[in-house]
Enzyme design. Structure first.
Site, mmCIF file in Angstrom:
data_model
loop_
_atom_site.group_PDB
_atom_site.id
_atom_site.type_symbol
_atom_site.label_atom_id
_atom_site.label_comp_id
_atom_site.label_asym_id
_atom_site.label_seq_id
_atom_site.Cartn_x
_atom_site.Cartn_y
_atom_site.Cartn_z
ATOM 1 N N GLY A 1 39.658 40.212 38.016
ATOM 2 C CA GLY A 1 40.555 39.110 37.585
ATOM 3 C C GLY A 1 40.109 37.826 37.886
ATOM 4 O O GLY A 1 40.906 36.891 38.215
ATOM 5 N N ASN B 1 39.029 35.386 36.197
ATOM 6 C CA ASN B 1 38.944 34.293 35.183
ATOM 7 C C ASN B 1 40.068 33.453 35.373
ATOM 8 O O ASN B 1 40.309 32.211 34.744
ATOM 9 C CB ASN B 1 38.801 34.882 33.704
ATOM 10 C CG ASN B 1 40.037 35.690 33.380
ATOM 11 O OD1 ASN B 1 40.199 36.753 34.174
ATOM 12 N ND2 ASN B 1 40.890 35.364 32.962
ATOM 13 N N GLY C 1 43.771 32.099 37.858
ATOM 14 C CA GLY C 1 44.635 31.929 38.986
ATOM 15 C C GLY C 1 44.008 32.069 40.405
ATOM 16 O O GLY C 1 42.833 31.255 40.455
ATOM 17 N N GLY D 1 42.255 34.613 41.339
ATOM 18 C CA GLY D 1 40.882 35.043 41.342
ATOM 19 C C GLY D 1 39.850 34.125 40.714
ATOM 20 O O GLY D 1 38.773 34.186 41.669
ATOM 21 N N SER E 1 51.743 41.530 47.814
ATOM 22 C CA SER E 1 52.540 40.550 47.405
ATOM 23 C C SER E 1 53.949 40.673 48.144
ATOM 24 O O SER E 1 54.192 41.701 48.825
ATOM 25 C CB SER E 1 52.987 40.628 45.937
ATOM 26 O OG SER E 1 54.284 39.968 45.396
ATOM 27 N N TYR F 1 56.674 46.658 39.465
ATOM 28 C CA TYR F 1 55.831 45.414 40.118
ATOM 29 C C TYR F 1 55.780 45.910 41.541
ATOM 30 O O TYR F 1 54.893 46.118 42.246
ATOM 31 C CB TYR F 1 56.180 44.295 39.851
ATOM 32 C CG TYR F 1 55.206 43.273 40.488
ATOM 33 C CD1 TYR F 1 54.068 43.235 40.203
ATOM 34 C CD2 TYR F 1 55.675 42.303 41.479
ATOM 35 C CE1 TYR F 1 53.091 42.300 40.752
ATOM 36 C CE2 TYR F 1 54.932 41.326 42.232
ATOM 37 C CZ TYR F 1 53.580 41.390 41.670
ATOM 38 O OH TYR F 1 52.472 40.527 42.161
HETATM 39 N N1 LIG Z 1 50.728 33.828 41.805
HETATM 40 C C1 LIG Z 1 51.774 34.412 42.905
HETATM 41 O O1 LIG Z 1 52.668 33.631 43.200
HETATM 42 C C2 LIG Z 1 51.253 35.636 43.495
HETATM 43 C C3 LIG Z 1 52.423 36.318 44.236
HETATM 44 C C4 LIG Z 1 52.159 37.600 44.838
HETATM 45 C C5 LIG Z 1 50.977 38.129 44.390
HETATM 46 N N2 LIG Z 1 50.279 37.798 43.549
HETATM 47 C C6 LIG Z 1 49.165 38.681 43.180
HETATM 48 O O2 LIG Z 1 48.002 37.878 42.996
HETATM 49 C C7 LIG Z 1 47.095 38.643 42.110
HETATM 50 C C8 LIG Z 1 46.335 37.747 41.253
HETATM 51 O O3 LIG Z 1 47.461 36.924 40.358
HETATM 52 P P1 LIG Z 1 47.595 35.492 39.846
HETATM 53 O O4 LIG Z 1 48.904 34.976 40.423
HETATM 54 O O5 LIG Z 1 46.194 34.826 40.096
HETATM 55 O O6 LIG Z 1 47.808 35.748 38.039
HETATM 56 P P2 LIG Z 1 47.011 35.493 36.853
HETATM 57 O O7 LIG Z 1 46.510 33.883 37.031
HETATM 58 O O8 LIG Z 1 47.788 35.750 36.034
HETATM 59 O O9 LIG Z 1 45.836 36.090 37.207
HETATM 60 C C9 LIG Z 1 45.654 37.598 37.029
HETATM 61 C C10 LIG Z 1 44.299 37.962 36.672
HETATM 62 O O10 LIG Z 1 44.602 39.467 36.426
HETATM 63 C C11 LIG Z 1 43.940 39.689 35.424
HETATM 64 N N3 LIG Z 1 44.089 41.283 34.769
HETATM 65 C C12 LIG Z 1 45.196 41.414 34.272
HETATM 66 N N4 LIG Z 1 45.167 42.943 33.579
HETATM 67 C C13 LIG Z 1 44.112 43.195 33.926
HETATM 68 C C14 LIG Z 1 43.234 44.204 33.401
HETATM 69 N N5 LIG Z 1 43.907 45.328 32.857
HETATM 70 N N6 LIG Z 1 42.094 44.617 33.829
HETATM 71 C C15 LIG Z 1 41.220 43.365 34.428
HETATM 72 N N7 LIG Z 1 41.943 42.108 34.770
HETATM 73 C C16 LIG Z 1 43.327 42.112 34.470
HETATM 74 C C17 LIG Z 1 44.217 38.637 34.297
HETATM 75 O O11 LIG Z 1 43.284 38.626 33.192
HETATM 76 P P3 LIG Z 1 43.791 37.984 31.962
HETATM 77 O O12 LIG Z 1 43.188 36.551 31.994
HETATM 78 O O13 LIG Z 1 42.767 38.594 30.762
HETATM 79 O O14 LIG Z 1 45.144 38.378 31.630
HETATM 80 C C18 LIG Z 1 43.983 37.522 35.272
HETATM 81 O O15 LIG Z 1 42.383 37.271 35.579
HETATM 82 C C19 LIG Z 1 47.620 39.654 41.570
HETATM 83 O O16 LIG Z 1 47.319 40.965 41.979
HETATM 84 C C20 LIG Z 1 49.063 39.296 41.804
HETATM 85 O O17 LIG Z 1 49.934 40.289 41.876
HETATM 86 C C21 LIG Z 1 50.251 36.615 42.977
#
Ligand SMILES: NC(=O)c1ccc[n+]([C@@H]2O[C@H](COP(=O)([O-])OP(=O)(O)OC[C@H]3O[C@@H](n4cnc5c(N)ncnc54)[C@H](OP(=O)(O)O)[C@@H]3O)[C@@H](O)[C@H]2O)c1
Length: 306
Positions: free
Chosen positions: A22, A24, A26, A28, A151, A178
């Site tokens: 992931g 690309n 947030g 990641g 999380s 989730y």
């Molecule tokens: N943001 C928060 O406040 C928060 C809080 C707690 C935990 N987290 C955790 O942090 C991690 C990163 O999330 P984020 O907040 O950065 O969200 P995000 O910006 O939505 O990024 C999520 C990433 O995961 C990728 N992804 C989703 N489904 C996938 C699949 N089937 N195969 C490969 N890649 C996939 C997305 O790709 P696409 O761009 O193609 O959709 C995107 O690159 C997650 O595990 C989330 O549970 C985040």
């Protein structure tokens, strides 16, 4: 050295190879950017290559010499996971850090290509399969690491081994699924650490969470204009993704990290702040459930750890 652990604390990463799932978007994206700036070779694993290339080009604007390789990986498809690992192994001789970051939150009750509930399937099972496929490289790289991103929502999660996919007795609720997937991330981390120790493997398993960070993760809540506006306001109150990514970056590269550590933000309720060691709940340390999850994950994915 400053009191808070920041980007400045990231060591020189030249000669290290790091996979970020992931990568690309947030957290990641911010992790790829930071690792590349410190000299690592970074594999930006993404399900959509065009999005991955766009992210890479954005990073290269500020860091033209960054070593970033975009590779296709769909965690919701076990064939794609295996193909990714095979391609990676054919092109690379080492894997210092596998950062299992990708995730989805609060999706409707949909399935992965292999028929798993989407959040458990993507957030846990996809990463379980990926880690298992990459095990030979992790074993062959001294002091390697697997970092799983969980999380605060793990605290609302419950493992129901009779109905993991919400198909029998449990009513599906997006955040319930989730929570289960994020609890699974922690159970897997701690069991993986026990596996490494029992088999004398020079690799550690670590977990991290970002508190509340401004990313696209909540896009499934944005079902209409009103919810979009609410979500925008909520996201505005959260810490920026670059700061939210620090716990998983610290877990990936800080030399003082130990197997089984869990990093999160230092602020009130662990919602924001600089990365420190935090505690996950009692359910995440349930060894019986961790073992059960391991066995069922091997069965469902067909990936055996050896
Ligand atoms: N943001 C928060 O406040 C928060 C809080 C707690 C935990 N987290 C955790 O942090 C991690 C990163 O999330 P984020 O907040 O950065 O969200 P995000 O910006 O939505 O990024 C999520 C990433 O995961 C990728 N992804 C989703 N489904 C996938 C699949 N089937 N195969 C490969 N890649 C996939 C997305 O790709 P696409 O761009 O193609 O959709 C995107 O690159 C997650 O595990 C989330 O549970 C985040």
């Amino acid at each position: 050295m400053a009191k808070n652990w920041t980007f400045e604390n990231i060591p020189d990463l030249q000669g290290k190879t790091i996979i970020v799932t992931g990568g690309n978007s947030g957290l990641g994206y911010e992790s790829v950017k930071a690792f590349a700036l410190k000299g690592a070779t970074v594999i930006l694993a993404c399900r959509n290559l065009a999005k991955g290339e766009k992210a890479k080009n954005e990073i290269l604007k500020t860091n033209p010499s960054g070593e970033i390789q975009v590779m296709q990986l769909d965690l919701a498809n076990l064939t794609s996971v295996e193909a990714f690992a095979k391609k990676f192994a054919s092109e690379h001789k080492q894997l210092n850090v596998l950062l299992n970051n990708a995730g989805i939150m609060a999706t409707p009750n949909i399935k992965t290509d292999d028929g798993f509930e989407a959040q458990l399937g993507t957030n846990h099972l996809g990463h379980f399969a990926l880690t298992g496929h990459l095990l030979p490289l992790l074993k062959g790289t001294p002091q390697s690491r697997v970092v799983n991103v969980s999380s605060l929502a793990h605290k609302g999660g419950k493992m129901d081994f009779n109905d993991l996919m919400f198909e029998k007795c449990r009513k599906f609720k997006p955040m319930r699924a989730y929570g289960q997937s994020k609890l699974a991330n922690l159970l897997f981390t701690y069991e993986l650490q026990r596996f490494f120790e029992a088999n004398n493997i020079d690799c550690i398993a670590v977990a991290a969470h970002p508190g509340g960070s401004n990313t696209r993760l909540a896009n499934h809540f944005e079902t209409n204009k009103f919810m979009e506006a609410v979500s925008k306001i909520a996201r505005g109150a959260m810490q920026p993704a670059a700061k939210g990514a620090l716990p998983q970056i610290r877990a990936s590269v800080d030399a003082n990290v130990k197997g089984g550590d869990y990093f999160g933000p230092s602020g009130i309720g662990e919602l924001f702040g600089y990365p420190v060691l935090v505690k996950s709940n009692a359910a995440s340390h349930n060894e019986e459930n961790a073992r059960k999850l391991w066995v069922v994950s091997e069965k469902l994915t067909g990936v055996k750890y050896a």
